[in-house]
Design an enzyme around this catalytic site. Structure first.
Site, mmCIF file in Angstrom:
data_model
loop_
_atom_site.group_PDB
_atom_site.id
_atom_site.type_symbol
_atom_site.label_atom_id
_atom_site.label_comp_id
_atom_site.label_asym_id
_atom_site.label_seq_id
_atom_site.Cartn_x
_atom_site.Cartn_y
_atom_site.Cartn_z
ATOM 1 C CB VAL A 68 35.546 -13.643 85.200
ATOM 2 C CG1 VAL A 68 35.380 -13.256 83.736
ATOM 3 C CG2 VAL A 68 36.798 -14.477 85.401
ATOM 4 C CD GLU A 69 39.761 -8.522 88.215
ATOM 5 O OE1 GLU A 69 40.849 -7.969 88.395
ATOM 6 O OE2 GLU A 69 38.750 -7.901 87.823
ATOM 7 C CE LYS A 74 37.328 -7.306 85.224
ATOM 8 N NZ LYS A 74 36.095 -7.268 86.025
ATOM 9 C CB SER A 96 41.055 -6.543 92.286
ATOM 10 O OG SER A 96 41.434 -7.698 91.536
ATOM 11 C CG HIS A 117 39.235 -2.621 93.847
ATOM 12 N ND1 HIS A 117 40.461 -2.778 94.452
ATOM 13 C CD2 HIS A 117 38.623 -3.839 93.897
ATOM 14 C CE1 HIS A 117 40.594 -4.033 94.832
ATOM 15 N NE2 HIS A 117 39.504 -4.693 94.509
ATOM 16 C CG ASN A 120 34.399 -10.359 99.648
ATOM 17 O OD1 ASN A 120 33.242 -10.044 99.870
ATOM 18 N ND2 ASN A 120 34.802 -11.599 99.642
ATOM 19 C CD GLU A 129 42.754 0.183 95.643
ATOM 20 O OE1 GLU A 129 43.910 0.171 96.102
ATOM 21 O OE2 GLU A 129 42.352 -0.667 94.811
ATOM 22 C CG ASN A 167 44.654 -6.515 94.767
ATOM 23 O OD1 ASN A 167 44.820 -7.601 95.324
ATOM 24 N ND2 ASN A 167 43.456 -6.059 94.474
#
Length: 266
Positions: A68-69, A74, A96, A117, A120, A129, A167
């Site tokens: 999860v972001e 993390k 991302s 990165h 999808n 990236e 992004n």
């Protein structure tokens, strides 16, 4: 060094939603399109090992986190992973939009940490990236870049800034579409149709947000907004937050800006 991406270990540390069926489905599409043959299909599947046991990463040359972001989540995971692997193992994050430097800050050996990165769906999207920190070993970075290119990926190196390249550039694509809807100028379907018909995009902004996942898209938008001091140009839309809070995440939940349930359209 040996190619660090030679063998995949899909561990239960962020890829729980990536089921065998989904991988096979994507590979089936590649076979149908003539991108790979049946032998390559079988060979790829044979190199994938699924596990829910984190201890199995101990012999890895590279581990790529894809949870999860959330920065704290993390960081906690990197703290768990670091003592499990050798000092030579590359630790990478698939974030991302979050700061790779901040993710790496909790680790002792920061020179082997970087962002990688993928986009999808990973088997179809060529762009990757890679994001070094100030302490990332330059030789490791080049080796990872070479490995990714050997897969046929197009690799770009980005600075560790909010949203990196893609992004950051993509935020107006979504935010302007949301503003058009909020102002009552057109509905989701019409905006998507116009962007595909006249803009030449393969997917409209709402279709794409549903494909990516509205939780992921909101998190990326908020990370860019917070990381730019915050710049009002990148302020998340209330609609994005509402959909995420209600669990309307797009294709993976069956409903987002559009309805993907079996009963839709019936």
């Amino acid at each position: 060094m040996e190619n660090p991406l030679k063998q995949f270990l899909y561990a239960g540390i962020g890829l729980a939603s990536l089921t065998t069926e989904k991988v096979q489905g994507t590979l089936d599409e590649l076979v149908e399109k003539g991108k790979i043959n049946k032998e390559q299909f079988k060979s790829i599947l044979a190199r994938i090992h699924w596990t829910a046991n984190m201890d199995e990463i101990s012999n890895s040359n590279m581990v790529i986190e894809a949870i999860v972001e959330n920065l704290e989540a993390k960081q906690d995971l990197f703290l768990q992973m670091e003592p499990m692997v050798s000092d030579e193992c590359i630790l990478a994050t698939n974030t991302s939009s979050l700061s790779v430097e901040k993710i790496a800050s909790v680790c002792k050996l920061k020179n082997r940490i970087m962002g990688i990165h993928f986009f999808n769906p990973v088997p179809l999207m060529k762009l990757v990236e890679i994001i070094p920190t100030e302490e990332t070993n330059g030789k490791l970075l080049l080796e990872v870049k070479s490995s990714l290119e050997s897969w046929g990926k197009s690799v770009v190196t980005a600075k560790d800034t909010p949203g990196f390249i893609v992004n950051r550039v993509a935020r107006p694509f979504y935010s302007e579409a949301l503003k058009i809807y909020e102002e009552g100028l057109a509905d989701f379907a019409t905006i998507d149709w116009a962007m595909k018909e006249f803009g030449g995009f393969r997917m409209g902004p709402f279709e794409l947000m549903d494909y990516i996942g509205n939780d992921i898209n909101y998190s990326a938008t908020k990370a860019v907004y917070d990381g730019t001091n915050p710049d009002p140009r990148y302020k998340p839309s209330p609609i994005q937050k509402k959909l995420m809070d209600e669990g309307l995440l797009g294709r993976k939940s069956g409903r987002g800006y559009f309805d993907y349930s079996d009963s839709a359209g019936n």
